[in-house]
Design an enzyme around this catalytic site. Structure first.
Site, PDB file in Angstrom:
ATOM      1  N   SER A   1      -1.482   8.103   1.173  1.00 21.64           N
ATOM      2  CA  SER A   1      -2.096   6.855   0.441  1.00 21.64           C
ATOM      3  C   SER A   1      -1.720   6.799  -0.887  1.00 21.64           C
ATOM      4  CB  SER A   1      -3.576   7.224   0.867  1.00 21.64           C
ATOM      5  OG  SER A   1      -4.293   6.173   0.263  1.00 21.64           O
ATOM      6  N   GLY A   2      -1.257   5.488  -1.477  1.00 24.77           N
ATOM      7  CA  GLY A   2      -1.193   5.352  -2.870  1.00 24.77           C
ATOM      8  C   GLY A   2       0.218   5.519  -3.294  1.00 24.77           C
TER       9      GLY A   2
ATOM     10  N   THR B   1       2.514  -0.362   0.623  1.00 24.49           N
ATOM     11  CA  THR B   1       2.247  -2.035   0.800  1.00 24.49           C
ATOM     12  C   THR B   1       3.024  -2.538  -0.211  1.00 24.49           C
ATOM     13  OG1 THR B   1       0.230  -1.143   1.655  1.00 24.49           O
ATOM     14  CG2 THR B   1       0.341  -3.514   1.083  1.00 24.49           C
TER      15      THR B   1
ATOM     16  N   ASN C   1      -6.710   5.143  -4.048  1.00 24.80           N
ATOM     17  CA  ASN C   1      -5.837   3.936  -4.186  1.00 24.80           C
ATOM     18  C   ASN C   1      -6.892   2.922  -4.465  1.00 24.80           C
ATOM     19  OD1 ASN C   1      -4.225   1.980  -4.184  1.00 24.80           O
ATOM     20  ND2 ASN C   1      -3.239   2.265  -2.397  1.00 24.80           N
TER      21      ASN C   1
ATOM     22  N   SER D   1      -6.632   0.035  -1.468  1.00 24.15           N
ATOM     23  CA  SER D   1      -5.768   1.020  -0.141  1.00 24.15           C
ATOM     24  C   SER D   1      -6.029   0.224   1.019  1.00 24.15           C
ATOM     25  CB  SER D   1      -6.837   2.166  -0.174  1.00 24.15           C
ATOM     26  OG  SER D   1      -6.368   3.062   1.093  1.00 24.15           O
ATOM     27  N   SER D   2      -5.032   0.312   1.790  1.00 24.51           N
ATOM     28  CA  SER D   2      -4.866  -0.670   3.032  1.00 24.51           C
ATOM     29  C   SER D   2      -5.707   0.273   4.048  1.00 24.51           C
ATOM     30  CB  SER D   2      -3.674  -0.751   3.774  1.00 24.51           C
ATOM     31  OG  SER D   2      -2.504  -1.022   2.871  1.00 24.51           O
TER      32      SER D   2
ATOM     33  N   GLY E   1      -0.711   6.085   5.369  1.00 29.68           N
ATOM     34  CA  GLY E   1      -0.327   7.441   5.105  1.00 29.68           C
ATOM     35  C   GLY E   1      -1.243   8.707   5.345  1.00 29.68           C
TER      36      GLY E   1
ATOM     37  N   GLU F   1      -3.978  11.520   5.045  1.00 35.28           N
ATOM     38  CA  GLU F   1      -5.055  11.267   4.308  1.00 35.28           C
ATOM     39  C   GLU F   1      -5.600  12.907   4.292  1.00 35.28           C
ATOM     40  OE1 GLU F   1      -7.753   8.151   5.245  1.00 35.28           O
ATOM     41  OE2 GLU F   1      -6.451   6.714   3.906  1.00 35.28           O
TER      42      GLU F   1
HETATM   43  P1  ADP Z   1       0.005   2.401  -0.229  1.00 35.56           P
HETATM   44  O1  ADP Z   1      -0.073   1.326   0.456  1.00 35.56           O
HETATM   45  O2  ADP Z   1       1.055   3.583   0.013  1.00 35.56           O
HETATM   46  O3  ADP Z   1      -1.310   3.385  -0.109  1.00 35.56           O
HETATM   47  P2  ADP Z   1       0.331   0.766  -2.518  1.00 35.56           P
HETATM   48  O4  ADP Z   1       1.453   0.132  -2.246  1.00 35.56           O
HETATM   49  O5  ADP Z   1      -1.054   0.004  -2.279  1.00 35.56           O
HETATM   50  O6  ADP Z   1       0.127   2.138  -1.878  1.00 35.56           O
HETATM   51  O7  ADP Z   1       0.278   1.201  -4.078  1.00 35.56           O
HETATM   52  C1  ADP Z   1      -0.675   1.478  -4.664  1.00 35.56           C
HETATM   53  C2  ADP Z   1      -0.767   1.302  -6.213  1.00 35.56           C
HETATM   54  O8  ADP Z   1       0.410   1.802  -7.035  1.00 35.56           O
HETATM   55  C3  ADP Z   1      -0.539  -0.301  -6.377  1.00 35.56           C
HETATM   56  O9  ADP Z   1      -1.878  -1.071  -6.377  1.00 35.56           O
HETATM   57  C4  ADP Z   1       0.044  -0.500  -7.702  1.00 35.56           C
HETATM   58  O10 ADP Z   1      -0.646  -0.454  -8.668  1.00 35.56           O
HETATM   59  C5  ADP Z   1       0.940   0.886  -7.586  1.00 35.56           C
HETATM   60  N1  ADP Z   1       2.174   0.522  -7.152  1.00 35.56           N
HETATM   61  C6  ADP Z   1       2.923   0.890  -6.055  1.00 35.56           C
HETATM   62  N2  ADP Z   1       4.283   0.416  -6.092  1.00 35.56           N
HETATM   63  C7  ADP Z   1       4.651  -0.126  -7.158  1.00 35.56           C
HETATM   64  C8  ADP Z   1       5.729  -0.428  -7.689  1.00 35.56           C
HETATM   65  N3  ADP Z   1       7.036  -0.808  -6.825  1.00 35.56           N
HETATM   66  N4  ADP Z   1       5.718  -1.344  -8.831  1.00 35.56           N
HETATM   67  C9  ADP Z   1       4.640  -1.157  -9.589  1.00 35.56           C
HETATM   68  N5  ADP Z   1       3.382  -0.553  -9.331  1.00 35.56           N
HETATM   69  C10 ADP Z   1       3.416  -0.076  -7.923  1.00 35.56           C
HETATM   70 MG    MG Z   2      -1.305   0.530   1.802  1.00 35.69          MG
END
Ligand code: ADP
Ligand code: MG
Length: 733
Positions: A104-105, A109, A156, A159-160, A388, A390
């Protein structure tokens, strides 16, 4: 523009490490992260480290640089994988999928959105209107799904709280013609309760803070989330980059682009409001009967759900039960039962709303009138962005499901990348040094095995008549699973004070140990909702709401069949997901979270090491280095290349196809590199030949070397890739 990278950025492919050790892997990952190079290849797999800052690497120029190029022509990027998946789909009419994993984070996404944007950007050059509209809906759906399915957690801010698998369909031109979204297990318990420091789903705050005064008034809502029990706790928690007003506007706009009607949008907001009002209801007993306390809330709910106030009141306070004699009576709730019913109702309303939204989007983007005879083969690229692994302070049923899902995906990864590879070499009789990896099937079995696994113990407990408590269920798990090497509990290990008696059990997951609190497991698994609520909603005169509750039609005497439990439903959906992925050509993005504090500067080595270890990245590098990236059955190879060799064109006179293939290979001067299997020709990893001399040095005496990393490519550089170079790198595919 994407330039080739210099040495100061480390190795752009982990395959090129001097030695495959954790130390070197981490050094390279860290160096690249610190230098702003967040992507690194392992062959075709992209490892991504969350930069926690805006990167200037997703613009149009960058898209152009990757479009239609081969994987190794540019520095590692999501676009390179997206393009590879797209090309495989288009050139070879293969269904492909991009699996994005990580905790997660870690950035899954965000990665999935960049990939979709890339695919949208490179398709439909002729700008055909119907294709444009499909692309638009696909892109806009993210905004809506995030509003309703994401929340701030301690890991996060966005977070989804659901899993998402999206198929994008393409026609023979390679233009998107439609798509389909599958959603997995929405964490609906969040609607009524959040952990310390967390918020409810974004949608509630967006409505309250972003909705116009007029709208809020019509919904009988006050502006401040602190007014509502379900949003109170999250009301004071600020979320990075949260501007609920503009998010609200964006969601409204997206809903309209997708094609939601005014009535539908209005119903969506009425349902959100109903949930907020429900949360503010309390129940009080005067000793004889239970009453609703909560001002005008019942009135508001009846108005918002287009139901009679008496019916709402009744559904909140009574349940219909069938007596032994076939009679039907209304039985009054206790205060506790009424509160429980209210929360269950609120959760169900939200879950069905979410499922309905996904279904509605699907109805818009589903491929219509596709005639394969007319339009050619319909191919698919799937993009999987699922929660992911957790570990929280308190891990409940949802974490159990999520972590089980990650075990399944790890199985798939092992299956596709590690095991199949090794088995094929074995089958083809190619010398191969076996590479050890941890096979997590044993943990998957612990969870899902029929009659033995944790899910079956939970289901049994749910089916048992009478009072079975969570602790009884824990006892039963202890009995059945006490011997399992990946399962433990305090009872089985009395000296381990990190677990409590009658409360905790621990699974040794492939990604680490997780201690689960069994409290609430049975209830969440059974997931009961009084039929009275379902009927109430089915009888609503709001057609949108009614549509979400078809099962409200049944009377209590008809509701006899036991519905499947939440865990079993989830298990079935994940098994079918894995089946769906397994028949596609997979591409992987492995996301790593560099630190726990969302810092763009900090590379927490211990945390990264842990992730690299459990994601199996080192094994991935080893398999890749030892292996042959491309293989082709002799017959197909001949079909394609017989014209390049005088002995094989137009037909060869040799004893076997294999010999004919050898003739071609010798003619082109790379007999030192390839291996001949029983039925196929194996060609080594293109990245190795690209960077010959680096890493486990392989020599290519007859081939012209390509420029090493760090040497910028001039305009003429492409010429180096012609002839055998081209054949070497791409043609053998
Ligand atoms: P996950 O889906 O794996 O839980 P996210 O994709 O929501 O994580 O990413 C969490 C946070 O990290 C996002 O809200 C953003 O702030 C930052 N982040 C993730 N990937 C990037 C990226 N490629 N560029 C800039 N910030 C990112
Ligand atoms: Mg996500």
């Amino acid at each position: 523009m994407a330039e080739l990278e210099g040495f100061e950025f480390g190795k752009s492919d982990f395959v090129l490490l001097d030695e495959v050790t954790m130390e070197q892997f981490l050094d390279n990952l860290k160096l690249r992260f610190e230098q702003g190079r967040i992507y690194t290849f392992i062959g075709e797999v992209v490892v991504s480290v969350n930069p926690y800052r805006q990167m200037d690497i997703y613009g149009k120029e960058m898209i152009d640089a990757y479009r239609g190029r081969e994987l190794y022509e540019n520095p590692p990027h999501l676009y390179a994988v997206a393009d590879a998946a797209y090309k495989a789909m288009k050139r070879r009419a293969k269904d492909t999928c991009i699996v994005i994993s990580g905790e997660s984070g870690a950035g899954k996404t965000e990665a999935s959105k960049y990939i979709m944007q890339y695919i949208a950007a490179i398709t439909n050059p002729s700008q055909r209107a119907e294709v444009e509209s499909v692309k638009n809906v696909l892109l806009k759906s993210n905004c809506v799904l995030e509003a309703f399915g994401n929340a701030k957690t301690n890991r996060n801010d966005n977070s989804s709280r659901f899993g998402k698998y999206m198929d994008i369909n393409f026609n023979f031109n390679g233009d998107p013609t439609g798509g389909h979204i599958n959603n997995y297990l929405l964490e609906k318990s969040r609607v009524v309760q959040q952990q310390e420091g967390e918020r409810n789903f974004h949608s509630f705050y967006q409505l309250l803070r972003g909705g116009s005064e007029e709208l809020l008034k019509s919904l009988h809502l006050k502006k401040d989330p602190i007014e509502y029990c379900y949003t109170r706790q999250g009301a004071s928690i600020s979320v990075a980059s949260s501007d609920e007003r503009s998010s609200y506007k964006a969601v409204m706009a997206a809903l309209k682009v997708i094609g939601f009607g005014e009535e539908e949008i209005s119903s969506i907001y009425k349902i959100l409001s109903t949930i907020l009002h429900l949360g503010n209801l309390q129940f009080e007993s005067d000793g004889e009967s239970v009453q609703v306390v909560g001002g005008d809330s019942v009135q508001h709910i009846s108005e918002l759900t287009a139901s009679e106030p008496e019916s709402v009141n009744k559904a909140l306070l009574f349940r219909t039960v069938a007596t032994g004699g076939g009679e039907v009576i209304a039985k009054g709730h206790s205060e506790q039962e009424a509160s429980y019913g209210r929360d269950a109702f609120a959760k169900a309303l939200y879950e069905r709303l979410f499922a309905w939204i996904v279904g509605r989007i699907n109805s818009v983007i589903e491929v219509k009138n596709y005639n394969p005879a007319l339009h050619g083969k319909n191919t698919v690229i799937g993009v999987l962005d699922i929660y992911g692994f957790e570990i929280f302070e308190n891990n409940s049923f949802e974490q159990f499901c999520i972590n089980y899902c990650n075990e399944k995906l790890q199985q798939l990864f092992i299956e596709l990348i590690l095991r199949q590879e090794q088995e094929e070499y074995h089958r083809e009789g190619i010398t191969w040094q076996h590479i050890d990896y941890f096979n997590n099937q044993i943990i998957v079995d612990l969870v899902e095995q029929p009659h033995k696994g944790i899910i079956s113990v939970l289901d049994e407990a749910c089916l048992t008549a009478g009072k079975v408590t969570d602790t009884v269920c824990l006892d039963s798990m202890n009995q059945k699973l006490g011997q399992h090497p990946h399962y433990t509990s305090r009872k089985l290990c009395p000296t381990d004070k990190t677990m409590e008696f009658n409360r905790h059990f621990r699974i040794r997951h492939y990604a680490g140990d997780v201690t689960y609190s069994v409290e609430g497991f049975l209830d969440k698994n059974k997931d009961p909702l009084f039929q009275d609520f379902k009927r109430l909603m089915y009888n609503s005169s709001d057609p949108v709401l009614k549509e979400m509750w078809p099962d409200g039609q049944m009377s209590i005497t008809e509701v006899t069949k036991r519905p499947l439990t939440a865990a079993t439903l989830f298990k079935n959906s994940i098994i079918s997901l894995v089946d769906r992925l397994a028949c596609k050509e997979p591409y992987y993005v492995r996301c790593v979270k560099p630190n726990e504090v969302k810092s763009p500067m900090l590379f927490d080595e211990a945390r990264c090491q842990h992730q690299v270890a459990y994601l199996g990245l080192l094994e991935n590098v080893r398999v890749r280095r030892a292996g042959f990236a491309y293989r082709q059955p002799y017959e197909r190879f001949l079909q394609r290349y017989k014209m390049t060799c005088e002995y094989t064109w137009p037909n060869h006179l040799m004893a076997s196809d294999r010999e004919a293939v050898e003739a071609i290979v010798v003619q082109h001067g790379f007999e030192g590199d390839v291996a001949y299997g029983q039925t196929k020709l194996f060609v080594p990893d293109a990245s190795l030949s690209l960077h010959s001399g680096a890493g486990e040095s392989r020599t290519h005496p007859h081939s012209r070397p390509l420029p090493p990393e760090g040497v910028a490519r001039g305009p003429g550089a492409d010429a180096l890739q012609t002839d055998e170079g081209h054949l070497r790198h791409h043609g053998l595919l």
